[in-house]
Enzyme design. Sequence first.
Site, PDB file in Angstrom:
ATOM      1  N   ASP A  24       0.915  -4.814   2.358  1.00 32.45           N
ATOM      2  CA  ASP A  24       1.988  -5.221   1.454  1.00 32.45           C
ATOM      3  C   ASP A  24       2.391  -6.665   1.703  1.00 32.45           C
ATOM      4  OD1 ASP A  24       3.766  -4.843  -0.595  1.00 32.45           O
ATOM      5  OD2 ASP A  24       5.085  -3.473   0.474  1.00 32.45           O
ATOM      6  N   LYS A  81       8.981  -7.411   4.648  1.00 35.97           N
ATOM      7  CA  LYS A  81       7.969  -8.336   4.107  1.00 35.97           C
ATOM      8  C   LYS A  81       8.541  -9.154   2.958  1.00 35.97           C
ATOM      9  CE  LYS A  81       7.252  -5.685   0.370  1.00 35.97           C
ATOM     10  NZ  LYS A  81       7.318  -6.014  -1.053  1.00 35.97           N
ATOM     11  N   LYS A 134      12.345  -0.670  -1.640  1.00 35.74           N
ATOM     12  CA  LYS A 134      12.010  -1.369  -0.398  1.00 35.74           C
ATOM     13  C   LYS A 134      13.177  -2.267  -0.002  1.00 35.74           C
ATOM     14  CE  LYS A 134       7.076  -1.376  -1.570  1.00 35.74           C
ATOM     15  NZ  LYS A 134       5.890  -2.219  -1.877  1.00 35.74           N
ATOM     16  N   GLY A 178       3.196   0.015  -0.121  1.00 38.56           N
ATOM     17  CA  GLY A 178       1.880  -0.579   0.055  1.00 38.56           C
ATOM     18  C   GLY A 178       1.697  -1.739  -0.897  1.00 38.56           C
TER      19      GLY A 178
END
EC number: 1.1.1.94
Length: 339
Positions: free
Chosen positions: A249, A195, A109, A140
């Site tokens: 997430d 995120k 990520k 997720g």
Amino acid sequence: MTKIAVLGNGSWGSVLGSMLADNGNDVTLYGNIESVNEEINKTHTNSHYMKDWKLNENAKATGDLEEALNGAELVLFVLPTKAVRIVAKNVRKVLDKTGAKPLLVTATKGIEPGTKKLISEILTEEVYPNDEDKIVAISGPSHAENVAQKDLTAIACASTDEENAKKVQKIFSNDYVRFYTNDDLVGVEVGGAVKNVIAIAAGILVGQGYGDDAKAALMTRGLAEITRLGVNYFGAKPMTFSGLSGIGDLIVTCTSVNSRNWRAGKQIGEGKSLDYVLKNMGQVVEGATTVKAVHELSEEKNIDMPICDAIYRVLYENTDVAEEIKQMMGRDPKPEIRL
């Protein structure tokens, strides 16, 4: 049974590899720390990254990339963002020799600084030029520590090719992790990457002594920034950010003590320097890297991302945390819903 190479045997790579072995697959983990490989093979543990936990005994480990890729039908990348491109280049060399065309799955990520590329874009460039359909991203609410204990969760698996997303869904799903297909590859990746920046901000708020209202407001406005970047720069679908790889997430990464980005932010909020935090974490803090790319993207396209920009300034321009919060709250009035 599917033969799978897992590239990266840190906490998340080890847990995913063990989970895939639980599912009856032939799994080989690849990593460059020989002591970790030896421990996995001898005792089925990985104490360097995961304390008091055992991998499925059928999961093997190696430091030889060719051995890991030999016969693999699926290659899972679980590496720090900064390592993906060089490993992908080496994967291409091996595949060119063998002629194999395995499905590539990314659980990394991040956004590559400098190039501002998503992981799927790096894999397409380096392994399968002009064939993005062979790339699947999984993302997720899924901390390694929880999945290791077979706690319940759900994860999105996204691809531009629906059949490849369904293949991953079938291979990865079991009775404690449920996978949902998604056709918005870039949207799923953007949510998973950005995120981490918002999680650093959430940790900073806690370190500064702020409460639940502040955290909830931050997460909500953070989601607006993630959506804005995803839609306006990458062409993502807005609804993707209401799903598992978006709000799902974001919630877990901004609220859990298992989140290394949240923990890093908390220490920074308490007055620690970024250098100190990174040296003492013992694990990669992806948000600290991703925020560089996000800052460049927001400036390039004039995308309004005040939270992410503030985190960039705190981390790399050494601005004062309290002053950044004060300026954030004193910004000109804006409508809530806008892209």
